[in-house]
Design an enzyme around this catalytic site. Structure first.
Site, short mmCIF file in Angstrom:
data_model
loop_
_atom_site.label_atom_id
_atom_site.label_comp_id
_atom_site.label_asym_id
_atom_site.label_seq_id
_atom_site.Cartn_x
_atom_site.Cartn_y
_atom_site.Cartn_z
CB CYS A 70 2.58 23.34 -42.85
SG CYS A 70 4.18 23.11 -42.09
CG HIS A 71 3.66 16.68 -43.07
ND1 HIS A 71 3.84 16.32 -42.16
CD2 HIS A 71 4.43 16.55 -44.20
CE1 HIS A 71 3.73 15.04 -43.44
NE2 HIS A 71 4.78 15.40 -44.31
CG PHE A 72 -0.44 16.02 -45.81
CD1 PHE A 72 0.86 16.60 -46.82
CD2 PHE A 72 0.54 15.27 -45.09
CE1 PHE A 72 2.19 16.10 -47.33
CE2 PHE A 72 1.09 14.12 -45.15
CZ PHE A 72 2.45 14.51 -46.93
#
EC number: 4.2.1.59
Length: 172
Positions: A70-72
């Site tokens: 999720c990052h990124f």
């Protein structure tokens, strides 16, 4: 009485997150996913840059760690704030290791610098905490400098990490 070992396994760290390592009144580490280390490889009451205590811990890196998804998206990198939080976690863990009681809370940091990154291709993150001062009065507080290395290369530094142990956090 605290079991003061020089090193701790992942199972020990998980016991700390359940409140089982330093007793019912001792500080706890967070549980996964926020537990940011797999082992503590060295803890001493002397040593470090200021000869007032030293902690070294490690996190094994693999591409399946939760934050890479999720990052990124398309540009996976471990959030720098997680490395900072790991250093605060270790300051609190050390206070429990010394026999301190209470709930750990990060109180601040003087300066943080990021000069590198943790990518999913890395193998290991190493955290080094150098204690400057331990306050053991009404408030138990640790003051330390920290370093984060990825595969042996220094990528973050933090000066004046502060963590306190509180008997009551309702007014915090």
């Amino acid at each position: 009485m605290v079991d003061k070992r020089e090193s701790y396994t992942k199972e020990d760290l998980l016991a700390s997150s359940r409140g089982e390592l330093f007793g019912a009144k001792g500080p706890q580490l967070p549980a996964p996913n926020m537990l940011m280390m797999d082992r503590v490889v060295k803890m001493t009451e002397t040593g470090g840059n200021f000869d007032k205590g030293y902690v070294e811990a490690e996190l094994d890196i693999n591409p399946d760690l939760w934050f890479f998804g999720c990052h990124f998206i398309g540009d996976p990198v471990m959030p720098g704030c997680l490395g900072l939080d790991a250093m605060w976690q270790l300051v609190g863990f050390y206070l429990g290791w010394l026999g301190g009681e209470g709930k750990g809370r990060a109180l601040g940091v003087g300066e943080v610098k990021f000069t590198g990154q943790v990518l999913p291709t890395a193998r290991k993150v190493t955290y080094r905490i150098h204690f400057k001062r331990i306050v053991n009065r009404r408030l138990i507080m640790g003051l330390a400098d920290g370093e984060v290395l990825v595969d042996g290369r220094l990528i973050y530094t933090a000066h004046d990490l502060k963590v306190g142990l509180f008997q009551d956090t309702s007014a915090f």
